[in-house]
Design a protein around this motif. Structure first.
Motif, PDB file in Angstrom:
ATOM      1  N   SER A  13     103.756  30.641  30.766  1.00  0.00           N
ATOM      2  CA  SER A  13     105.002  29.972  29.816  1.00  0.00           C
ATOM      3  C   SER A  13     106.178  29.892  30.394  1.00  0.00           C
ATOM      4  O   SER A  13     106.841  28.893  30.762  1.00  0.00           O
ATOM      5  N   ILE A  16     106.309  27.765  33.656  1.00  0.00           N
ATOM      6  CA  ILE A  16     106.396  26.422  33.242  1.00  0.00           C
ATOM      7  C   ILE A  16     107.887  25.766  33.231  1.00  0.00           C
ATOM      8  O   ILE A  16     108.081  25.114  33.593  1.00  0.00           O
ATOM      9  N   GLU A  20     109.858  23.162  35.001  1.00  0.00           N
ATOM     10  CA  GLU A  20     110.548  21.947  34.214  1.00  0.00           C
ATOM     11  C   GLU A  20     111.768  21.926  34.225  1.00  0.00           C
ATOM     12  O   GLU A  20     112.461  20.951  34.380  1.00  0.00           O
ATOM     13  N   GLY A 157     104.774  24.227  26.644  1.00  0.00           N
ATOM     14  CA  GLY A 157     104.381  25.040  27.571  1.00  0.00           C
ATOM     15  C   GLY A 157     103.763  26.587  27.139  1.00  0.00           C
ATOM     16  O   GLY A 157     102.714  26.781  27.675  1.00  0.00           O
ATOM     17  N   THR A 161      99.667  27.650  27.124  1.00  0.00           N
ATOM     18  CA  THR A 161      99.343  28.622  27.860  1.00  0.00           C
ATOM     19  C   THR A 161      98.427  29.519  27.040  1.00  0.00           C
ATOM     20  O   THR A 161      97.185  29.984  27.465  1.00  0.00           O
ATOM     21  N   ILE A 186      99.321  18.188  28.742  1.00  0.00           N
ATOM     22  CA  ILE A 186     100.211  18.927  29.213  1.00  0.00           C
ATOM     23  C   ILE A 186      99.449  19.548  30.544  1.00  0.00           C
ATOM     24  O   ILE A 186     100.205  19.630  31.452  1.00  0.00           O
ATOM     25  N   GLY A 187      98.308  19.875  30.665  1.00  0.00           N
ATOM     26  CA  GLY A 187      97.603  20.437  32.080  1.00  0.00           C
ATOM     27  C   GLY A 187      97.888  19.302  33.181  1.00  0.00           C
ATOM     28  O   GLY A 187      97.736  19.717  34.355  1.00  0.00           O
ATOM     29  N   ARG A 189     100.698  17.687  33.667  1.00  0.00           N
ATOM     30  CA  ARG A 189     102.075  17.568  34.032  1.00  0.00           C
ATOM     31  C   ARG A 189     102.150  18.160  35.623  1.00  0.00           C
ATOM     32  O   ARG A 189     101.502  18.942  35.860  1.00  0.00           O
ATOM     33  N   THR A 191     104.635  20.025  36.993  1.00  0.00           N
ATOM     34  CA  THR A 191     105.137  21.117  36.645  1.00  0.00           C
ATOM     35  C   THR A 191     103.976  21.989  36.385  1.00  0.00           C
ATOM     36  O   THR A 191     104.047  23.073  36.952  1.00  0.00           O
ATOM     37  N   VAL A 192     103.366  21.820  35.521  1.00  0.00           N
ATOM     38  CA  VAL A 192     102.150  22.690  34.991  1.00  0.00           C
ATOM     39  C   VAL A 192     101.407  22.663  36.177  1.00  0.00           C
ATOM     40  O   VAL A 192     100.770  24.017  36.315  1.00  0.00           O
TER      41      VAL A 192
END
Length: 203
Positions: A13, A16, A20, A157, A161, A186-187, A189, A191-192
């Motif tokens: 978390s 991420i 971000e 994030g 997680t 979210i997955g 993204r 950054t993720v």
């Protein structure tokens, strides 16, 4: 800054959040079973609590507790919009959600990761977890893209997680289509994806 992490643990978390926020940082993996870091250091000398994450700042100060670290990171880069500014209701709402994820959802998974938990104990834990996931599903029921509305925050994030652990402990998410769509969103993204790749969770 240096983030001490264990792959796929709750330290993902703040990892991420750092990506971000676009902040410079390094990573150091921790073997929580042996208590040693990747460089061979005694992790207890960094975080006497023994678990990840820990964020070591430039002046040597160390922050622990993932929900706190993520919000601290958000405040270091307010332009990223990862959290509303302290002192307004939106920030309080963020803290409410972060605290729920930490104290209720996160902790509800704990018995499922412990080898000593009996089968009956696991069944009870899964039933309790399903009720908490149903609450999360209700937050997403109005079609919002993120847990607090239409903007990604550090709460997303953290939820990503924790909720993703369901696949590792045989907790099906078929009853929670909004949550499953959220996790996919979210997955995806960048950054993720970068954070998960750095931790060796994906190729």
């Amino acid at each position: 800054m240096k983030l001490y992490y264990s792959p796929g643990a709750c330290s993902l978390s703040p990892h991420i959040a750092l990506r971000e926020a676009g902040l410079p940082f390094t990573l150091e993996k921790v073997d929580t079973k042996t208590g040693r870091t990747e460089s061979g250091a005694d992790y207890a000398s960094v975080n006497p609590k023994g678990y990840v994450p820990a964020l070591e700042l430039e002046d040597g100060a160390v922050l622990t507790e993932g929900a706190v670290i993520a919000q601290y990171v958000a405040d270091l880069a307010p332009e990223a919009g990862l959290a509303a500014q302290p002192g307004n209701f939106e920030r309080t709402r963020l803290q409410e959600v972060m605290n729920y994820i930490a104290s209720e959802l996160h902790k509800a998974f704990t018995p499922l990761f412990l080898p000593a938990t009996s089968e009956d104990g696991k069944l009870a834990a899964k039933a309790q977890l399903a009720r908490k996931l149903a609450y999360v599903e209700s937050l997403l029921a109005d079609g919002r893209s993120y847990i607090l509305g239409e903007r990604f925050t550090v709460a997303d994030g953290y939820l990503f997680t924790v909720a993703n652990w369901s696949g590792h402990v045989d907790v099906p998410l078929e009853a929670f289509p909004k949550l499953r769509a959220f996790l996919a969103r979210i997955g995806a993204r960048e950054t993720v994806q970068s954070a998960m790749r750095a931790e060796g969770l994906i190729q």
